[in-house]
Design a protein around this motif. Structure first.
Motif: not given
Length: 401
Positions: A23-30, A69-72, A75-78
């Motif tokens: 509950w403490d994490k969203d998808e990005d954080q996981l 969502p993964l790239a963001m 912060r993958l390099p384009d």
């Protein structure tokens, strides 16, 4: 003629978030949690990654229909990021994309991520009228427990196994998984249980009781792959390489003909045979060191032992009761707790399985480390139902094996 990808790709680094009700994490954080571990293990910078794949099956509400969502999140390099989905084989599908990119020469270093955050979505395995079919896994053929209960009934009928014997074998599968999961700090469920608890648990779909069914989790797992030559140049000494990757998908034969009796998984048998040929394995029962299989239900793990040509057809339940697949047995299965106890964030599970095999091969699995040096480790995913599904097999091992 295609000869496969054996030893053409090495795993440079892997990472896995803690699975559970996050509950403490969203998808990005996981995803970031798994990524940071994998990158530290790989010893590279983000600028060195050429391409990435994201596997997610049911989390469309949050992850969406693309790899953005993964790239963001990372912060993958384009670079090119591709989102893939293939039911419960989505994680392995992501890994397959990254591995094939490296094997083909299209990328020097590629990343595979599997992620799912299901606890926030109301995902459940049994029908509730207020939710839709995507989250309930209810379709025209009924519930997942109902379908796999039919697998158990067909197995009993085909092989003349008594209800009591099969029920005890399934209970042993569950007790083993809980015991293994209790040793794993990243596992969702870490509670040991007894045979009596399993045998006396509430019934979900005869003969599957409460402890025979896996739940769903939140989690993410990540793999970074490259060529063995690049891995060596980056200072890696002990290399885990991909020995085989195979996928088989139902084409309607199980449902539309009279050849299938409902007691096994046709696609797993096909994928396993192809994987062994690709990996150069002729006797899986003797040559494999570890198994991670798709134990969505305890009967699934039992039947899969036969479909992987490890147990003799109709005798897998005996191997289970004999402790052949226990942590201290001849061929440990689910030494990390499996789907049943490590957890099952659907898109992440395939890479999580490879993560455990990778750690075991490198001697980095901590309290649950296999005492005998592993050589070949197999992971297996099954997406869908017994009569219509996709099966994936990944075999990894030490480079010189």
């Amino acid at each position: 003629m295609a000869k496969g990808i054996r030893d053409k790709v090495a795993i440079l680094g892997m990472g896995c978030a803690k699975f559970g009700e996050r509950w403490d994490k969203d998808e990005d954080q996981l995803m970031l949690e798994a990524y940071e571990e994998a990158m530290a293990d790989a010893g590279i910078e983000a600028s060195q990654i050429d391409a990435a794949w994201l596997g997610a099956a049911f989390d469309a509400m949050n992850i969406g229909p693309s790899g953005i969502p993964l790239a963001m999140a990372l912060r993958l390099p384009d670079i090119g990021v591709t989102k893939v989905e293939n039911y419960c084989a989505s994680g392995t599908e992501s890994f397959r994309g990254a591995v094939y990119a490296v094997a083909s020469g299209a990328a020097d270093i590629a990343l595979a991520m599997g992620a799912e955050k299901l606890k926030d979505t109301g995902y459940g395995g049994l029908p509730v009228r207020t939710r839709g079919t995507t989250h309930d896994m209810i379709g025209i053929t009924g519930s997942a427990p109902g379908n796999f209960a039919q697998l158990a009934a067909a197995y009993r009928t085909e092989h003349g196994v008594s209800r009591e014997d099969l029920k005890r074998a399934m209970a042993h599968v569950s007790v083993k998984s809980h015991d293994n999961g209790a040793r794993n700090p990243k596992a969702h469920l870490r509670n040991r249980i007894t045979m009596d608890q399993v045998m006396g648990a509430p019934m979900i779909a005869e003969p599957l009781g409460l402890f025979d069914c896996c739940g769903v989790s939140d989690g993410a797992a990540c793999a970074i792959v490259t060529t063995p030559e690049i891995a060596r140049a980056l200072g890696k000494k002990d290399l885990v390489t991909v020995k085989a990757l195979q996928l088989a998908t139902s084409n309607g034969w199980e449902l539309q003909g009279s050849g299938w009796n409902g007691s096994y998984f046709h696609t797993t048998r096909v994928a396993a045979a192809r994987a062994y040929e690709e990996a150069g394995i002729t006797n899986p029962r003797e040559q494999l060191s570890l198994l991670e299989v798709h134990d969505c239900f305890s009967i699934t793990e039992l039947v899969t032992m036969e479909d992987l040509h490890v147990s003799e057809t109709g005798k897998g339940w005996k191997d289970v009761l004999d402790g052949f697949f226990d942590a201290d047995g001849k061929l440990p299965c689910q030494i990390d707790g499996g789907l049943k106890c490590f957890g099952h964030p659907i898109g992440a599970s395939g890479i999580r399985m490879i993560y455990e095999n990778y750690l075991q091969l490198l001697g980095r699995a901590g309290e649950r480390q296999r005492s005998q040096q592993p050589v070949f480790a197999l992971s297996h995913n099954l997406g869908g139902m017994p009569n219509q599904n996709v099966s994936s097999i990944a075999i990894v091992g030490l480079q010189d094996a």
